[in-house]
Design a protein around this motif. Structure first.
Motif, mmCIF file in Angstrom:
data_model
loop_
_atom_site.group_PDB
_atom_site.id
_atom_site.type_symbol
_atom_site.label_atom_id
_atom_site.label_comp_id
_atom_site.label_asym_id
_atom_site.label_seq_id
_atom_site.Cartn_x
_atom_site.Cartn_y
_atom_site.Cartn_z
ATOM 1 N N ALA A 3 -9.579 -5.912 11.101
ATOM 2 C CA ALA A 3 -9.614 -5.487 9.705
ATOM 3 C C ALA A 3 -10.086 -6.599 8.782
ATOM 4 O O ALA A 3 -10.849 -6.368 7.850
ATOM 5 N N THR A 4 -9.641 -7.815 9.063
ATOM 6 C CA THR A 4 -9.992 -8.936 8.194
ATOM 7 C C THR A 4 -11.497 -9.173 8.175
ATOM 8 O O THR A 4 -12.088 -9.461 7.130
ATOM 9 N N GLY A 5 -12.145 -9.038 9.331
ATOM 10 C CA GLY A 5 -13.580 -9.253 9.385
ATOM 11 C C GLY A 5 -14.362 -8.276 8.533
ATOM 12 O O GLY A 5 -15.430 -8.596 8.003
ATOM 13 N N GLN A 6 -13.817 -7.045 8.383
ATOM 14 C CA GLN A 6 -14.504 -6.048 7.575
ATOM 15 C C GLN A 6 -14.530 -6.439 6.104
ATOM 16 O O GLN A 6 -15.375 -5.965 5.344
ATOM 17 N N PHE B 295 -4.261 -9.879 7.097
ATOM 18 C CA PHE B 295 -4.066 -10.735 8.271
ATOM 19 C C PHE B 295 -2.594 -11.108 8.419
ATOM 20 O O PHE B 295 -2.010 -11.044 9.500
ATOM 21 N N VAL B 296 -1.988 -11.485 7.295
ATOM 22 C CA VAL B 296 -0.568 -11.834 7.315
ATOM 23 C C VAL B 296 0.285 -10.591 7.556
ATOM 24 O O VAL B 296 1.222 -10.597 8.373
ATOM 25 N N GLY B 297 -0.037 -9.514 6.841
ATOM 26 C CA GLY B 297 0.778 -8.303 6.929
ATOM 27 C C GLY B 297 0.782 -7.681 8.308
ATOM 28 O O GLY B 297 1.823 -7.186 8.781
ATOM 29 N N THR B 298 -0.352 -7.706 8.994
ATOM 30 C CA THR B 298 -0.423 -7.086 10.318
ATOM 31 C C THR B 298 0.377 -7.877 11.344
ATOM 32 O O THR B 298 1.093 -7.307 12.170
ATOM 33 N N ILE B 299 0.276 -9.194 11.298
ATOM 34 C CA ILE B 299 1.052 -10.019 12.227
ATOM 35 C C ILE B 299 2.546 -9.860 11.945
ATOM 36 O O ILE B 299 3.362 -9.717 12.866
ATOM 37 N N PHE C 187 -0.681 -6.113 -2.839
ATOM 38 C CA PHE C 187 0.241 -5.028 -2.498
ATOM 39 C C PHE C 187 -0.354 -4.112 -1.438
ATOM 40 O O PHE C 187 0.285 -3.797 -0.422
ATOM 41 N N TYR C 188 -1.601 -3.717 -1.646
ATOM 42 C CA TYR C 188 -2.263 -2.787 -0.731
ATOM 43 C C TYR C 188 -2.701 -3.485 0.556
ATOM 44 O O TYR C 188 -2.624 -2.922 1.649
ATOM 45 N N GLY C 189 -3.163 -4.725 0.431
ATOM 46 C CA GLY C 189 -3.690 -5.438 1.588
ATOM 47 C C GLY C 189 -2.649 -5.726 2.645
ATOM 48 O O GLY C 189 -2.966 -5.762 3.844
ATOM 49 N N LEU C 190 -1.381 -5.933 2.235
ATOM 50 C CA LEU C 190 -0.348 -6.266 3.207
ATOM 51 C C LEU C 190 -0.151 -5.168 4.254
ATOM 52 O O LEU C 190 0.293 -5.441 5.361
ATOM 53 N N ASP C 191 -0.465 -3.907 3.888
ATOM 54 C CA ASP C 191 -0.297 -2.844 4.888
ATOM 55 C C ASP C 191 -1.602 -2.116 5.198
ATOM 56 O O ASP C 191 -1.604 -0.975 5.639
ATOM 57 N N TRP C 192 -2.743 -2.825 4.990
ATOM 58 C CA TRP C 192 -4.055 -2.225 5.278
ATOM 59 C C TRP C 192 -4.108 -1.691 6.704
ATOM 60 O O TRP C 192 -4.485 -0.555 6.953
ATOM 61 N N ILE C 193 -3.758 -2.522 7.666
ATOM 62 C CA ILE C 193 -3.747 -2.072 9.056
ATOM 63 C C ILE C 193 -2.412 -2.412 9.723
ATOM 64 O O ILE C 193 -2.293 -2.459 10.944
ATOM 65 N N ALA C 194 -1.380 -2.621 8.891
ATOM 66 C CA ALA C 194 -0.043 -2.890 9.409
ATOM 67 C C ALA C 194 0.521 -1.690 10.151
ATOM 68 O O ALA C 194 1.514 -1.805 10.874
ATOM 69 N N THR C 195 -0.095 -0.530 9.980
ATOM 70 C CA THR C 195 0.359 0.674 10.684
ATOM 71 C C THR C 195 0.091 0.619 12.185
ATOM 72 O O THR C 195 0.685 1.388 12.945
#
Length: 431
Positions: free
Chosen positions: A155-158, A290-294, A339-347
């Motif tokens: 996700a981060t690369g996008q 990046f932080v939120g997904t990890i 706010f939105y970025g922390l759960d961009w791909i955290a799912t």
């Protein structure tokens, strides 16, 4: 061979070769996701140069998302039959070729061939399934960390490359912005060709952290053919949990890749913000993602994954309702990006965990491949639908509201999944 020499050199320095494989995989997924995200910065330049409407360009971009996702269930089969190195090099070659040739395009059908077909297929070969295969083949210890890092890179690369790309487009034109992606594909392709090996046994090693008595004996490869993904789908489709995960991941793609990744720069332009600061906001989202997904991976090992998904989807939906009223100042959007970025791909981590708990570790890769396909079909629907909304109504607001409402629906749906049963204790332990 160069890989054997590198493995011995790393071993002398107490570094497992699997970390080199993971690093090249990280670069591959980062490059491919950057290529997937770059066309989102091209909507306005392509429309101005060729006179194509937003919905026409969005249709080509939507098809790339669909192919990217639909390749997921079959990528594991190709990796098993051809090996990791061949699949990674093929994917990088397809994307590099598509990116190079699009600079010569002048007709809309050429955009469909190069950015829908080549880009969609190439990136699909190296999607999240690649990270899962590398982590499971090369690591026993630290596997969760590796999955989290590789997932975050996708996700981060996008998003991370977009500010630089937007600056290049603004100063030199959109064709020059293709060059870094093409160069990255070539460089990473050479690294993959030189150092990627299919399994640890190919360089005389056991997986990292494997200290069992059979550590020197690699497990037999799973027998797969191109009917295997369809058999897995037929079996999984009898489960209600599969359809809930399929539907909610469709909504996940609808509310992320297809909507904001594709249309955010155009949305900001409609509200008076130029491309470079808008792309910087997307890059900020990537950093927080990046932080939120990890962190999400860490949480998914400790808390109810259904409740995590409830909060992820619910908060994302509320943020999308708020976005049209943010006044599109850099600072207001910066708050949204955090706010939105922390759960961009955290799912992803809790979805994978729920799939694994339901279908078992041997089948989870194939089943998740189909669930991931739903994610990208949702992204394709949003990329096309938001473009159509912008063309017909001259605003993205209805698309943002629709995506926000869908996220709230997803938050409700995940709570319908039955709590995974804990494995029963052996009789000796129970006594």
């Amino acid at each position: 061979m160069l890989s054997n020499f590198a493995a011995r050199w790393l071993q002398r320095h107490r570094i497992h070769y699997g970390w080199l494989v993971a690093a090249i995989t990280f670069l591959t997924m980062l490059t491919m996701s950057a290529a997937l995200g770059l066309p989102g910065a091209m909507l306005k330049p392509l429309s101005q140069e060729f006179g194509w409407s937003t919905d026409q360009i969005s249709t080509a971009l939507a098809l790339r998302f669909a192919l990217f996702g639909l390749m997921g269930p079959f990528a594991a089969v190709l990796m098993e039959r051809w090996g990791l190195r061949a699949v990674m090099c093929l994917g990088l070659g397809l994307v590099g070729t598509g990116m190079a040739l699009v600079t010569l395009a002048s007709q809309l059908w050429q955009l469909f061939v190069l950015w829908s077909l080549l880009l969609g297929l190439g990136t699909g070969l190296t999607a999240l399934v690649l990270g899962a295969v590398v982590a499971n083949r090369w690591f026993v210890a630290r596997r969760g960390l590796v999955v989290g890092l590789l997932t975050a890179s996708a996700a981060t690369g996008q998003l991370a490359f977009l500010p630089f790309a937007a600056w290049m487009i603004e100063h030199w034109g959109w064709r020059f912005a293709i060059a870094p992606i093409f160069i990255a594909c070539a460089v990473v392709g050479v690294l993959a060709l030189a150092f990627i090996r299919n399994r640890p046994s190919d360089v005389g090693l056991a997986p990292y952290g494997d200290t069992g008595p059979a550590a020197s004996t690699p497990p037999p490869a799973m027998v797969m053919n191109f009917a295997t993904p369809f058999k897995a789908l037929a079996e999984a489709s009898r489960s209600g949990t599969f359809w809930i995960l399929f539907a909610t991941f469709f909504i996940c793609g609808l509310s992320t890749n297809g909507l904001l990744q594709t249309h955010f720069i155009s949305l900001c332009s409609d509200n008076g913000m130029s491309a470079v600061p808008a792309a910087s906001v997307l890059a900020m989202m990537g950093a927080f993602d990046f932080v939120g997904t990890i962190f999400s991976g860490w949480l998914s090992d400790r808390y109810d994954n259904r409740k995590l998904l409830f909060w992820y989807y619910g908060l994302r939906g509320l943020s999308l309702f708020w976005l049209p009223h943010s006044e599109f100042t850099f600072y207001g959007l910066g708050l949204f990006a955090m706010f939105y970025g922390l759960d961009w791909i955290a799912t992803v981590p809790p979805t994978v965990k729920l799939a694994g708990a339901t279908f078992g570790p041997q089948k989870v890769g194939l089943v998740f491949g189909w669930i991931f396909a739903a994610h990208q079909i949702g992204a394709a629907v949003a990329a096309w639908g938001a473009g159509l909304t912008r063309t017909l109504l001259l605003t993205y607001t209805p698309a943002l509201y629709a995506a926000g409402a869908a996220c709230l629906l997803a938050a409700v749906l995940v709570m319908l999944i039955q709590r995974p049963a804990k494995p029963a204790l052996p009789a000796a332990q129970a006594a």
